[in-house]
Enzyme design. Structure first.
Site, short mmCIF file in Angstrom:
data_model
loop_
_atom_site.label_atom_id
_atom_site.label_comp_id
_atom_site.label_asym_id
_atom_site.label_seq_id
_atom_site.Cartn_x
_atom_site.Cartn_y
_atom_site.Cartn_z
CB SER A 10 -0.93 0.01 1.22
OG SER A 10 -0.19 -0.09 2.41
CG HIS A 61 -3.07 -0.84 -2.83
ND1 HIS A 61 -3.35 0.46 -2.52
CD2 HIS A 61 -3.19 -1.53 -1.66
CE1 HIS A 61 -3.62 0.56 -1.24
NE2 HIS A 61 -3.53 -0.64 -0.70
CD GLU A 69 -3.97 3.23 -5.21
OE1 GLU A 69 -3.93 4.47 -5.26
OE2 GLU A 69 -3.38 2.59 -4.31
CG ASN A 120 -2.71 4.52 1.24
OD1 ASN A 120 -3.78 4.71 1.79
ND2 ASN A 120 -2.17 3.32 1.13
#
Length: 283
Positions: free
Chosen positions: A119, A140, A152, A191
């Site tokens: 991540s 991800h 992702e 993130n």
């Protein structure tokens, strides 16, 4: 490339969820962990999750049994050599991930696609010792993997267009929406945006501006978020937070200077919905 069998490395919370999502989507799965009991525990949790969804009328009982039948387990990493694609989902420890992909480079077929579910860690660093770098990328998933729709896809410095295309196809086939991070940046897309938001929430709390309850309420009722930042951190696990922050430290600190891209849109009269055009067109 015709993907039929997908290996999942790591039978923890994320690995089990990915295995469930992939098997539910119709692929055969080989779930690996260092002890068979970890895999069996994961399989029991997958069965319980599927059964609960069936009882709620969200899936059929036939799908429960068909999904479980598609998941095989192993404690021998070499068994993943037959896989068309492998998704690694072990703890966020760079050295551990590097050692896994180094070994996968000698185990897997030359045409296999190798993915990391990291991540925050650089995909290029994770794949640095793998001999198949052009067929490696980030894939991800988000927690809980069987439910969350987004995936992702992150390019490393060596990832080819063909590799990205295959991963997007697999994501689509299992009912996910794939977005592409065009180069290997800390935090990728979600993130990178999320942790800026979480950090500001923490500053509001630590500076005494508001309680965690009021900050969560503000985000839920003011911005219509399904949960507040502190609820989100609790759900994800607070122990991952310092690791994520460490990975994001090399990013420039966000300033409050208005970005050039916004200034350009204003100059062009693209003010958003009120003018019929902004980042998107509304006419």
């Amino acid at each position: 490339m015709n993907i039929q069998t997908i290996g999942v490395i790591g039978a923890g919370q994320m690995g089990a969820g990915i295995a469930q999502a992939v098997a539910t989507g119709g692929y055969r799965v080989i779930l690996y962990d260092i002890k068979e009991e970890y895999c069996e525990n994961a399989k029991e949790k997958i069965y319980a999750s599927l059964k609960k969804r069936a009882e709620a009328g969200k899936i059929t009982t036939d799908l429960v049994e068909n999904t479980i039948e598609k998941i095989n387990t192993t404690e021998d990493l070499k068994q993943l050599g037959i896989c068309d694609m492998v998704i690694e989902a072990v703890p966020e420890v760079l050295e551990l991930k590097q050692s896994i992909f180094k070994e996968l480079g000698t185990i897997c077929r030359p045409d296999a696609i190798l993915c990391t579910n990291t991540s925050t860690i650089s995909v290029s660093q994770v794949m640095s010792e793998c001999t198949m770098k052009e067929r490696c990328a980030g894939m991800h998933f988000f927690f809980p993997a069987p439910v969350m729709k987004l995936v992702e896809v992150i390019r490393s410095n060596d990832t080819t267009d063909a590799t990205v295309s295959v991963i997007k196809q697999v994501a689509s086939y299992i009912g996910k929406t794939a977005i592409e991070c065009k180069f290997d940046t800390p935090g990728f897309i979600v993130n990178r945006c999320l942790f800026a938001f979480l950090q500001e929430a923490l500053h509001c709390y630590e500076d005494g501006i508001a309680t965690i309850e009021d900050i969560d309420t503000a985000m839920k009722q003011g911005l219509n978020h399904p949960m507040g930042p502190f609820e989100m951190m609790d759900m994800s696990g607070l122990d991952i937070y310092p690791h994520a922050c460490e990975s994001l430290r090399e990013l420039p600190v966000t300033t409050w200077e208005c970005c050039d891209s916004v200034k350009k849109l204003i100059e062009e009269g693209r003010l958003g919905r009120k003018s019929g055009h902004g980042w998107y067109d509304y006419k």
